[in-house]
Design a protein around this motif. Structure first.
Motif, PDB file in Angstrom:
ATOM      1  N   THR A 133     -48.379 -46.845  39.601  1.00 58.88           N
ATOM      2  CA  THR A 133     -49.250 -46.502  38.555  1.00 58.88           C
ATOM      3  C   THR A 133     -50.711 -46.818  39.100  1.00 58.88           C
ATOM      4  OG1 THR A 133     -48.951 -48.393  37.221  1.00 58.88           O
ATOM      5  CG2 THR A 133     -47.616 -46.386  36.607  1.00 58.88           C
ATOM      6  N   TRP A 134     -50.959 -46.967  40.347  1.00 56.41           N
ATOM      7  CA  TRP A 134     -52.393 -47.150  40.956  1.00 56.41           C
ATOM      8  C   TRP A 134     -53.100 -45.911  41.463  1.00 56.41           C
ATOM      9  CZ3 TRP A 134     -52.199 -52.904  41.942  1.00 56.41           C
ATOM     10  CH2 TRP A 134     -53.596 -53.527  42.005  1.00 56.41           C
ATOM     11  N   HIS A 135     -54.293 -45.749  41.248  1.00 56.05           N
ATOM     12  CA  HIS A 135     -54.861 -44.664  41.891  1.00 56.05           C
ATOM     13  C   HIS A 135     -54.745 -44.811  43.428  1.00 56.05           C
ATOM     14  CE1 HIS A 135     -58.040 -41.594  42.838  1.00 56.05           C
ATOM     15  NE2 HIS A 135     -57.785 -41.112  41.705  1.00 56.05           N
ATOM     16  N   ALA A 136     -54.205 -43.662  44.118  1.00 60.52           N
ATOM     17  CA  ALA A 136     -54.220 -43.583  45.709  1.00 60.52           C
ATOM     18  C   ALA A 136     -55.532 -44.174  46.335  1.00 60.52           C
ATOM     19  CB  ALA A 136     -53.721 -42.357  46.151  1.00 60.52           C
ATOM     20  N   SER A 137     -56.524 -44.072  45.746  1.00 65.01           N
ATOM     21  CA  SER A 137     -57.792 -44.156  46.268  1.00 65.01           C
ATOM     22  C   SER A 137     -58.061 -45.727  46.450  1.00 65.01           C
ATOM     23  CB  SER A 137     -59.055 -43.599  45.994  1.00 65.01           C
ATOM     24  OG  SER A 137     -59.308 -43.937  44.604  1.00 65.01           O
ATOM     25  N   ASP A 166     -62.094 -43.078  25.132  1.00 66.65           N
ATOM     26  CA  ASP A 166     -61.285 -41.772  25.867  1.00 66.65           C
ATOM     27  C   ASP A 166     -59.946 -42.057  26.117  1.00 66.65           C
ATOM     28  OD1 ASP A 166     -63.555 -40.314  25.250  1.00 66.65           O
ATOM     29  OD2 ASP A 166     -64.295 -40.488  27.256  1.00 66.65           O
ATOM     30  N   GLY A 167     -59.319 -41.568  27.354  1.00 64.65           N
ATOM     31  CA  GLY A 167     -58.152 -41.835  27.670  1.00 64.65           C
ATOM     32  C   GLY A 167     -56.525 -41.274  26.715  1.00 64.65           C
ATOM     33  N   SER A 168     -57.064 -40.418  26.043  1.00 64.37           N
ATOM     34  CA  SER A 168     -55.928 -39.506  25.199  1.00 64.37           C
ATOM     35  C   SER A 168     -55.329 -38.526  26.154  1.00 64.37           C
ATOM     36  CB  SER A 168     -56.599 -39.128  23.840  1.00 64.37           C
ATOM     37  OG  SER A 168     -57.121 -37.739  24.002  1.00 64.37           O
ATOM     38  N   ALA A 169     -54.707 -37.833  25.435  1.00 61.51           N
ATOM     39  CA  ALA A 169     -53.788 -36.805  25.870  1.00 61.51           C
ATOM     40  C   ALA A 169     -54.950 -35.614  26.441  1.00 61.51           C
ATOM     41  CB  ALA A 169     -52.800 -36.028  25.171  1.00 61.51           C
ATOM     42  N   PHE A 170     -55.986 -35.667  25.697  1.00 61.24           N
ATOM     43  CA  PHE A 170     -56.946 -34.752  26.004  1.00 61.24           C
ATOM     44  C   PHE A 170     -58.120 -34.859  26.849  1.00 61.24           C
ATOM     45  CE2 PHE A 170     -55.429 -34.565  21.512  1.00 61.24           C
ATOM     46  CZ  PHE A 170     -54.622 -33.103  21.607  1.00 61.24           C
ATOM     47  N   HIS A 171     -57.936 -36.073  27.633  1.00 63.38           N
ATOM     48  CA  HIS A 171     -59.062 -36.624  28.514  1.00 63.38           C
ATOM     49  C   HIS A 171     -58.361 -36.587  29.736  1.00 63.38           C
ATOM     50  CE1 HIS A 171     -60.350 -38.615  24.608  1.00 63.38           C
ATOM     51  NE2 HIS A 171     -61.410 -37.764  25.084  1.00 63.38           N
ATOM     52  N   VAL A 172     -59.588 -36.721  30.845  1.00 64.47           N
ATOM     53  CA  VAL A 172     -59.098 -37.124  32.065  1.00 64.47           C
ATOM     54  C   VAL A 172     -59.521 -38.509  32.721  1.00 64.47           C
ATOM     55  CG1 VAL A 172     -58.986 -34.520  32.938  1.00 64.47           C
ATOM     56  CG2 VAL A 172     -61.101 -36.009  33.243  1.00 64.47           C
ATOM     57  N   LYS A 173     -60.461 -39.039  31.998  1.00 58.58           N
ATOM     58  CA  LYS A 173     -60.671 -40.600  32.241  1.00 58.58           C
ATOM     59  C   LYS A 173     -60.571 -41.099  30.962  1.00 58.58           C
ATOM     60  CE  LYS A 173     -63.603 -39.426  36.141  1.00 58.58           C
ATOM     61  NZ  LYS A 173     -64.904 -39.568  36.772  1.00 58.58           N
ATOM     62  N   GLN A 184     -54.030 -38.548  37.595  1.00 57.83           N
ATOM     63  CA  GLN A 184     -53.952 -38.097  38.950  1.00 57.83           C
ATOM     64  C   GLN A 184     -52.550 -37.157  38.538  1.00 57.83           C
ATOM     65  OE1 GLN A 184     -52.932 -41.238  41.811  1.00 57.83           O
ATOM     66  NE2 GLN A 184     -54.130 -40.179  43.142  1.00 57.83           N
ATOM     67  N   ASN A 185     -52.630 -36.076  39.386  1.00 52.89           N
ATOM     68  CA  ASN A 185     -51.517 -35.239  39.201  1.00 52.89           C
ATOM     69  C   ASN A 185     -50.644 -35.078  37.918  1.00 52.89           C
ATOM     70  OD1 ASN A 185     -51.642 -34.622  41.948  1.00 52.89           O
ATOM     71  ND2 ASN A 185     -50.593 -36.383  42.492  1.00 52.89           N
ATOM     72  N   GLY A 186     -51.504 -35.285  36.980  1.00 55.03           N
ATOM     73  CA  GLY A 186     -51.100 -35.183  35.541  1.00 55.03           C
ATOM     74  C   GLY A 186     -50.656 -36.169  34.782  1.00 55.03           C
ATOM     75  N   MET A 187     -50.738 -37.533  35.480  1.00 56.13           N
ATOM     76  CA  MET A 187     -50.274 -38.522  34.997  1.00 56.13           C
ATOM     77  C   MET A 187     -51.319 -39.794  35.175  1.00 56.13           C
ATOM     78  SD  MET A 187     -46.492 -39.126  36.900  1.00 56.13           S
ATOM     79  CE  MET A 187     -46.838 -40.844  36.923  1.00 56.13           C
TER      80      MET A 187
END
Length: 146
Positions: free
Chosen positions: A69-73, A97-104, A131-134
């Motif tokens: 669950t750690w970002h690849a970068s 933010d951080g809900s199902a409607f956000h990307v960050k 990242q990839n939907g997760m």
């Protein structure tokens, strides 16, 4: 004549089971809460749920989940968890933010622990993104608690 007083042997803390209270502090069992994320049965639906499940992963020494669950970068190649670190409680102070409607999203938290008998606290603002939907952990900034 000196007397020898025997001390009771210290026993390890009982193992965490699916029916144990979840270490993240939500009022649910480990199996209903963070355990389902650790097992891969489900993915954390929000940045806060991911934060809580990562805290619980530190508590149960689940390095594989933390790496997954750690970002690849920003993910380290290896992660060794200190068995002397005992996580005691988690307090979420703020989420942005951080809900199902956000990307960050960000989560500001305090995690209390004991390490070799000494108490401590980790106060951090963590950054998450999809990242990839997760949801995955990207990085964090320590906050001076004084």
């Amino acid at each position: 004549m000196a007397r020898h007083i025997s001390r009771p042997k210290r026993t390890a803390a009982p193992a965490l089971t699916a029916d144990s209270p979840c270490p993240c502090g939500l009022p649910a069992t480990y199996g209903e809460c963070c355990g389902r994320f650790h097992s891969g049965e489900e993915s954390a639906p929000t940045a806060e749920h991911l934060m809580r499940s990562r805290y619980s992963a530190f508590a149960v020494q689940d390095a594989a989940y933390l790496l997954r669950t750690w970002h690849a970068s920003t993910r380290p190649r290896h992660l060794e968890l200190d068995p002397a670190m005992h996580w005691a409680s988690l307090e979420i102070e703020e989420t942005t933010d951080g809900s199902a409607f956000h990307v960050k999203g960000t989560v500001t938290f305090r995690a209390r622990y004991r390490h070799h008998g000494k108490r401590g606290e980790l106060y951090e603002r963590s950054n998450f993104q999809r990242q990839n939907g997760m949801w995955v952990y990207v990085d964090g900034t320590f906050i001076d608690g004084t």
